[in-house]
Write an enzyme that holds these catalytic residues in place. Structure first.
Site, PDB file in Angstrom:
ATOM      1  CD  GLU A 185      45.668  27.733  21.432  1.00  0.00           C
ATOM      2  OE1 GLU A 185      46.297  27.764  20.359  1.00  0.00           O
ATOM      3  OE2 GLU A 185      46.119  28.204  22.502  1.00  0.00           O
ATOM      4  CB  ALA A 229      55.968  35.961  16.625  1.00  0.00           C
ATOM      5  CE1 TYR A 272      49.491  26.287  28.062  1.00  0.00           C
ATOM      6  CE2 TYR A 272      49.951  24.281  26.851  1.00  0.00           C
ATOM      7  CZ  TYR A 272      49.853  25.654  26.891  1.00  0.00           C
ATOM      8  OH  TYR A 272      50.087  26.395  25.764  1.00  0.00           O
ATOM      9  CD  GLU A 326      50.235  31.001  18.595  1.00  0.00           C
ATOM     10  OE1 GLU A 326      49.196  31.667  18.755  1.00  0.00           O
ATOM     11  OE2 GLU A 326      50.898  30.530  19.550  1.00  0.00           O
ATOM     12  CG  ASN A 351      48.497  34.574  26.228  1.00  0.00           C
ATOM     13  OD1 ASN A 351      47.803  35.540  26.572  1.00  0.00           O
ATOM     14  ND2 ASN A 351      47.974  33.376  25.945  1.00  0.00           N
ATOM     15  NE  ARG A 352      52.100  30.951  29.975  1.00  0.00           N
ATOM     16  CZ  ARG A 352      51.443  30.658  28.854  1.00  0.00           C
ATOM     17  NH1 ARG A 352      50.765  31.596  28.210  1.00  0.00           N
ATOM     18  NH2 ARG A 352      51.442  29.427  28.381  1.00  0.00           N
TER      19      ARG A 352
END
Ligand code: 0X9
Ligand code: ZN
Length: 265
Positions: free
Chosen positions: A223, A25, A201, A27, A95-96
């Protein structure tokens, strides 16, 4: 009273490019970049080849409740606003929440930023995105999940294992990054390209990884750059003077990916 009915005939011989933004949210600049691309595609008239030869699916606000919350309550909210599971805190990290290595590199605690939800695809947002991917899986050639921040073009898998076409994933991403870095403007950032687990990561259950297992040869997490010298949450803010450039340079990268798809499908 006039009404216009736009009919759309799906041409199954065309590749599909699926772009989404604002899965996270806070971004915000990612939405501007996506809207910039839509405008270039449909109004500018200069990209006839990729407009005609590709079926574009563009989801500008993948996390609408979270986005509203960043305006109404909390500027740096990341997750959605789900609160129907046991626990103190609201929100699932969308996103998980996808069903790919779900739960392996994410949090099971609802108060954490990377809470993966009670089960894979527990959330209506991830279900909707999954359905788009599966509906078009036979010709979904490129998936771009636009996030911020970090100036990176990342590919999977989120556990560091490279897909069989890892070299192609890297090559096309490098070409996209070169197109971005070729933009000479006020706020240049050097883009980094690589496997997400190698340069950032480990992360499981991402939209990007799910697109890959759903059949997309090319799936990336973009990104976008954050505020220059911004650290921590400040990176999610950008200098207002940078917003238009972010759209423009992101679009330069997207076009390279789209043309690769158009020319190889
Ligand atoms: O952590 C994320 O979800 C993404 N970074 S962000 O700062 N926008 O939150 C990166 C996700 C990359 N994808 C995978 N790790 N598979
Ligand atoms: Zn993000």
């Amino acid at each position: 009273m006039f009404s216009t009915i736009l009919t759309y005939e799906e041409n199954v011989s065309k590749p599909v490019v699926f772009i989404q933004s604002l899965l996270h949210a806070r971004e915000w600049v990612t939405l501007s970049a996506t809207l910039y691309g839509i405008r270039k595609l449909v109004e500018d008239g200069s990209e006839v080849d990729i407009l005609q030869d590709i079926d574009w699916i563009i989801l500008p606000i993948a996390n609408p409740d979270g986005y509203v919350f960043t305006h109404a309550e909390s500027r740096f909210w990341r997750k959605n606003r789900a609160n129907n599971f046991a626990g103190l805190c609201a929100g699932v990290d969308l996103n998980r929440n996808f069903d790919v290595h779900w739960g392996q590199a994410s949090s099971g605690i609802s108060c954490m930023e990377t809470f993966h939800g009670p089960r894979a695809f527990s959330e209506p947002e991830t279900q909707a995105i999954r359905n788009i991917m599966l509906e078009h899986s036979d010709r979904l050639e490129l998936f771009l999940d636009i996030h911020s921040f970090g100036s990176m073009i990342l590919f999977g898998y989120g556990n560091g294992v490279l897909p069989p076409n890892g070299l192609t994933l890297n090559l096309v991403a490098v070409q996209m990054a070169q197109a971005i870095d070729a933009v000479k403007a006020d706020f240049n950032r050097d883009y980094i390209v690589g496997n997400v687990a190698h340069v950032l990561y480990d992360a499981s259950g991402s939209a990007m990884d799910y697109a890959k297992v759903a059949g997309a040869p090319l799936a990336y997490t973009y990104e976008l750059p954050g505020m220059r010298f911004g650290v921590g949450a400040l990176g999610f803010l950008v200098d207002p003077d940078f917003i238009e450039q972010a759209g423009m340079e992101t679009w330069e990268g997207i076009k390279v990916g789209a043309r690769h798809v158009r020319n190889t499908f």
